[in-house]
Design a protein around this motif. Structure first.
Motif, PDB file in Angstrom:
ATOM      1  N   HIS A   1       1.089  -7.119  11.895  1.00 18.87           N
ATOM      2  CA  HIS A   1       1.320  -5.718  11.514  1.00 18.87           C
ATOM      3  C   HIS A   1       0.316  -5.257  10.455  1.00 18.87           C
ATOM      4  N   HIS A   2      -0.960  -5.533  10.652  1.00 12.81           N
ATOM      5  CA  HIS A   2      -1.977  -5.146   9.673  1.00 12.81           C
ATOM      6  C   HIS A   2      -1.986  -3.649   9.419  1.00 12.81           C
ATOM      7  N   GLY A   3      -1.883  -2.856  10.492  1.00 13.85           N
ATOM      8  CA  GLY A   3      -1.915  -1.405  10.344  1.00 13.85           C
ATOM      9  C   GLY A   3      -0.715  -0.889   9.580  1.00 13.85           C
ATOM     10  N   THR A   4       0.466  -1.402   9.904  1.00 12.29           N
ATOM     11  CA  THR A   4       1.691  -0.983   9.225  1.00 12.29           C
ATOM     12  C   THR A   4       1.619  -1.321   7.739  1.00 12.29           C
ATOM     13  N   VAL A   5       1.129  -2.509   7.434  1.00  6.62           N
ATOM     14  CA  VAL A   5       0.987  -2.952   6.048  1.00  6.62           C
ATOM     15  C   VAL A   5       0.009  -2.058   5.285  1.00  6.62           C
ATOM     16  N   THR A   6      -1.119  -1.742   5.920  1.00 11.73           N
ATOM     17  CA  THR A   6      -2.113  -0.871   5.279  1.00 11.73           C
ATOM     18  C   THR A   6      -1.522   0.499   4.984  1.00 11.73           C
ATOM     19  N   GLY A   7      -0.780   1.047   5.964  1.00 11.15           N
ATOM     20  CA  GLY A   7      -0.154   2.349   5.770  1.00 11.15           C
ATOM     21  C   GLY A   7       0.845   2.340   4.628  1.00 11.15           C
ATOM     22  N   ALA A   8       1.685   1.293   4.573  1.00 11.10           N
ATOM     23  CA  ALA A   8       2.697   1.198   3.515  1.00 11.10           C
ATOM     24  C   ALA A   8       2.043   1.035   2.141  1.00 11.10           C
ATOM     25  N   PHE A   9       1.017   0.188   2.055  1.00 11.85           N
ATOM     26  CA  PHE A   9       0.330  -0.093   0.793  1.00 11.85           C
ATOM     27  C   PHE A   9      -0.292   1.185   0.224  1.00 11.85           C
ATOM     28  N   TYR A  10      -1.017   1.910   1.062  1.00 11.25           N
ATOM     29  CA  TYR A  10      -1.674   3.118   0.583  1.00 11.25           C
ATOM     30  C   TYR A  10      -0.730   4.308   0.481  1.00 11.25           C
ATOM     31  N   PHE A  11       0.419   4.232   1.136  1.00 10.73           N
ATOM     32  CA  PHE A  11       1.456   5.251   0.944  1.00 10.73           C
ATOM     33  C   PHE A  11       1.922   5.223  -0.511  1.00 10.73           C
ATOM     34  N   PHE A  12       2.133   4.011  -1.038  1.00  7.33           N
ATOM     35  CA  PHE A  12       2.534   3.888  -2.443  1.00  7.33           C
ATOM     36  C   PHE A  12       1.401   4.306  -3.371  1.00  7.33           C
ATOM     37  N   GLY A  13       0.162   4.049  -2.953  1.00 12.85           N
ATOM     38  CA  GLY A  13      -0.973   4.531  -3.738  1.00 12.85           C
ATOM     39  C   GLY A  13      -1.022   6.048  -3.776  1.00 12.85           C
ATOM     40  N   SER A  14      -0.636   6.684  -2.667  1.00  9.36           N
ATOM     41  CA  SER A  14      -0.605   8.147  -2.605  1.00  9.36           C
ATOM     42  C   SER A  14       0.489   8.719  -3.504  1.00  9.36           C
ATOM     43  N   ILE A  15       1.600   7.997  -3.597  1.00  8.69           N
ATOM     44  CA  ILE A  15       2.663   8.423  -4.514  1.00  8.69           C
ATOM     45  C   ILE A  15       2.127   8.445  -5.948  1.00  8.69           C
ATOM     46  N   ALA A  16       1.299   7.439  -6.267  1.00  6.32           N
ATOM     47  CA  ALA A  16       0.677   7.403  -7.597  1.00  6.32           C
ATOM     48  C   ALA A  16      -0.219   8.620  -7.807  1.00  6.32           C
ATOM     49  N   SER A  17      -0.961   9.002  -6.773  1.00  9.36           N
ATOM     50  CA  SER A  17      -1.864  10.153  -6.875  1.00  9.36           C
ATOM     51  C   SER A  17      -1.105  11.434  -7.213  1.00  9.36           C
ATOM     52  N   LEU A  18       0.131  11.543  -6.736  1.00 12.62           N
ATOM     53  CA  LEU A  18       0.929  12.734  -6.993  1.00 12.62           C
ATOM     54  C   LEU A  18       1.694  12.666  -8.319  1.00 12.62           C
ATOM     55  N   THR A  19       2.189  11.482  -8.665  1.00 10.66           N
ATOM     56  CA  THR A  19       3.072  11.371  -9.827  1.00 10.66           C
ATOM     57  C   THR A  19       2.342  11.126 -11.151  1.00 10.66           C
ATOM     58  N   VAL A  20       1.240  10.384 -11.109  1.00 10.32           N
ATOM     59  CA  VAL A  20       0.546  10.038 -12.355  1.00 10.32           C
ATOM     60  C   VAL A  20       0.072  11.277 -13.126  1.00 10.32           C
ATOM     61  N   PRO A  21      -0.579  12.263 -12.475  1.00 13.28           N
ATOM     62  CA  PRO A  21      -0.973  13.463 -13.231  1.00 13.28           C
ATOM     63  C   PRO A  21       0.207  14.181 -13.871  1.00 13.28           C
ATOM     64  N   ILE A  22       1.357  14.183 -13.193  1.00 15.14           N
ATOM     65  CA  ILE A  22       2.549  14.833 -13.749  1.00 15.14           C
ATOM     66  C   ILE A  22       3.055  14.066 -14.966  1.00 15.14           C
ATOM     67  N   ILE A  23       3.159  12.725 -14.830  1.00 13.89           N
ATOM     68  CA  ILE A  23       3.669  11.891 -15.923  1.00 13.89           C
ATOM     69  C   ILE A  23       2.756  11.960 -17.142  1.00 13.89           C
ATOM     70  N   THR A  24       1.455  11.772 -16.911  1.00 11.03           N
ATOM     71  CA  THR A  24       0.521  11.765 -18.041  1.00 11.03           C
ATOM     72  C   THR A  24       0.367  13.170 -18.638  1.00 11.03           C
ATOM     73  N   GLY A  25       0.527  14.196 -17.796  1.00 10.69           N
ATOM     74  CA  GLY A  25       0.488  15.560 -18.311  1.00 10.69           C
ATOM     75  C   GLY A  25       1.623  15.795 -19.299  1.00 10.69           C
ATOM     76  N   PHE A  26       2.807  15.293 -18.975  1.00 14.80           N
ATOM     77  CA  PHE A  26       3.954  15.407 -19.888  1.00 14.80           C
ATOM     78  C   PHE A  26       3.713  14.585 -21.151  1.00 14.80           C
ATOM     79  N   LEU A  27       3.219  13.352 -20.979  1.00 19.03           N
ATOM     80  CA  LEU A  27       2.975  12.475 -22.128  1.00 19.03           C
ATOM     81  C   LEU A  27       1.907  13.042 -23.065  1.00 19.03           C
ATOM     82  N   SER A  28       0.948  13.786 -22.480  1.00 20.78           N
ATOM     83  CA  SER A  28      -0.134  14.330 -23.308  1.00 20.78           C
ATOM     84  C   SER A  28       0.374  15.369 -24.300  1.00 20.78           C
ATOM     85  N   THR A  29       1.550  15.939 -24.031  1.00 23.81           N
ATOM     86  CA  THR A  29       2.134  16.880 -24.984  1.00 23.81           C
ATOM     87  C   THR A  29       2.568  16.166 -26.257  1.00 23.81           C
TER      88      THR A  29
END
Length: 400
Positions: free
Chosen positions: A339-367
């Motif tokens: 299941h190489h393809g499934t694994v790749t999709g799942a791994f980078y899906f979590f990376g994409s979650i980071a792309s969306l959440t990190v700017p929000i989290i650090t934006g709040f922390l920067s205050t």
């Protein structure tokens, strides 16, 4: 004997041609990652809107990734890798050739989502193919990082050239689109390995592990998909401000810290590739690099010497952005050879979650302060190190 040698040479030549074609795609991918940010002023002017709205459009890429990764990963295992590489290239061509002509925000946001889906399809077909044609080794996937960095480096120079000569900003989109069109013609005639044949070969040497340990390792690697991406995002977003506002460095020196990060990243690519060429030691290598990342952040945050801070930035780039994320994906693939393809999709899906959440989290922390926002990277790094150590212990126990 001559016939056998000839067949072997043909296979080697085909493998090299396929690898180079995939690397070229990721050279363009490096441009796509930053092309909207680098053209924010031109796009805002073209759309008669603000930079804030352009920033909102950029988020469409992340949405496209989140939508597509689970689907493209699974389907690439059931269909074939080449189909998804071609889909990814075509969607990138559509994005690059339409975005400069976008007449309204809805059209532009749709185009950005298409780019995110294209990114997902390209990853699902490319990482799996490179691992499979190299007998399970992740060495070639690490080189993708070097080509991404090359694209990151070249695009701003192209944009500066166009601006200096008062040329249309859309040419910065047309150039990578043209490269992809030419590579699409090239890659259409290249034969990809058959997924089922590769999977059968790898299944014969499948990692023997209990269901509980496999579940724990899977959880750890999914978390690592998030943390490895989050670390790079926090650093690149906040290191310049941290250098100038917290460490009291000059503006030029603060920007230079990001350049040193990039140099460290490229250095890390060749270092990891050389190590994996001589020895298959992905698990211990990921642990060492994550611990080195913790050390590099402590150096940057605690040192009051400019030279030492610069050394820490270089070390961070080498350890956190030199291909260690791709090496983590290779470990993940060992657990699920079918299941190489499934694994790749799942791994980078979590990376994409980071792309969306990190700017929000650090934006709040920067205050609370720039130092608080940057310190989030140390927390992520400690969590990341803990999980990769856990995964290494599990994988090591299967070999004893």
């Amino acid at each position: 004997m001559e016939m056998i040698n000839e067949d072997h040479n043909i296979r080697i030549t085909g493998k090299r041609r396929l690898s180079l074609a995939l690397f070229i795609n990721y050279f363009v991918h490096g441009m796509v990652l930053i092309i909207l940010m680098q053209n924010m002023l031109s796009l805002a002017h073209s759309w008669l809107t603000s930079i804030a709205v352009v920033s909102y459009v950029i988020s469409g890429i992340g949405i496209g990734r989140l939508i597509a990764y689970p689907i493209t990963g699974i389907l690439s295992d059931r269909l074939n890798r080449k189909t998804f590489v071609l889909i990814g290239m075509i969607l990138y061509i559509i994005f690059l050739s339409t975005m400069p002509f976008a007449s309204n925000i809805v059209f532009a946001y749709t185009s950005a989502i298409i780019a995110g889906i294209g990114n997902s399809a390209l990853d699902s077909g490319t990482y799996t193919t490179l691992v499979e044609i190299n007998n399970g080794s992740g060495r070639s996937t690490v080189f993708l990082k070097a080509f991404i960095s090359a694209g990151d480096f070249l695009l701003p120079l192209v944009i500066v050239f166009l601006s200096t000569h008062h040329m249309w900003f859309g040419l910065s989109f047309m150039l990578p689109a043209l490269i992809l069109v030419l590579n699409l013609i090239n890659i259409s005639s290249i034969k990809f390995p058959k997924v089922r044949e590769i999977q059968q070969e790898e299944t014969d040497s499948e990692v023997q592990i209990s269901p509980i340990k496999k579940a724990i390792a899977t959880m750890g690697l999914l978390v690592y998909g998030y943390t490895s991406m989050a670390l790079m995002l926090v650093f690149t977003q906040w290191i310049t401000l941290f250098g100038s506002k917290v460490l009291g460095l000059g503006l030029i020196t603060s920007h230079f810290l990001l350049s040193l990060y990039s140099i460290g990243s490229i250095t890390g690519v060749f270092m990891i590739s050389l190590i994996l060429k001589t020895k298959r030691c992905e698990e211990i290598l990921v642990v060492i690099l994550n611990l080195a990342t913790v050390i590099s952040l402590l150096i940057i945050m605690l040192a009051h010497n400019q030279l030492i801070v610069e050394l820490g930035s270089f070390l961070f780039g080498l350890s956190a952005a030199g291909g260690v994320m791709q090496t983590g994906l290779t470990i993940f693939m060992k657990l699920f050879p079918k299941h190489h393809g499934t694994v790749t999709g799942a791994f980078y899906f979590f990376g994409s979650i980071a792309s969306l959440t990190v700017p929000i989290i650090t934006g709040f922390l920067s205050t609370k302060g720039i130092d608080v926002a940057f310190s989030f990277s140390l927390i992520i790094s400690l969590v990341s190190s803990s999980f990769v150590i856990l995964v290494m212990m599990i994988m090591k126990s299967t070999k004893e």
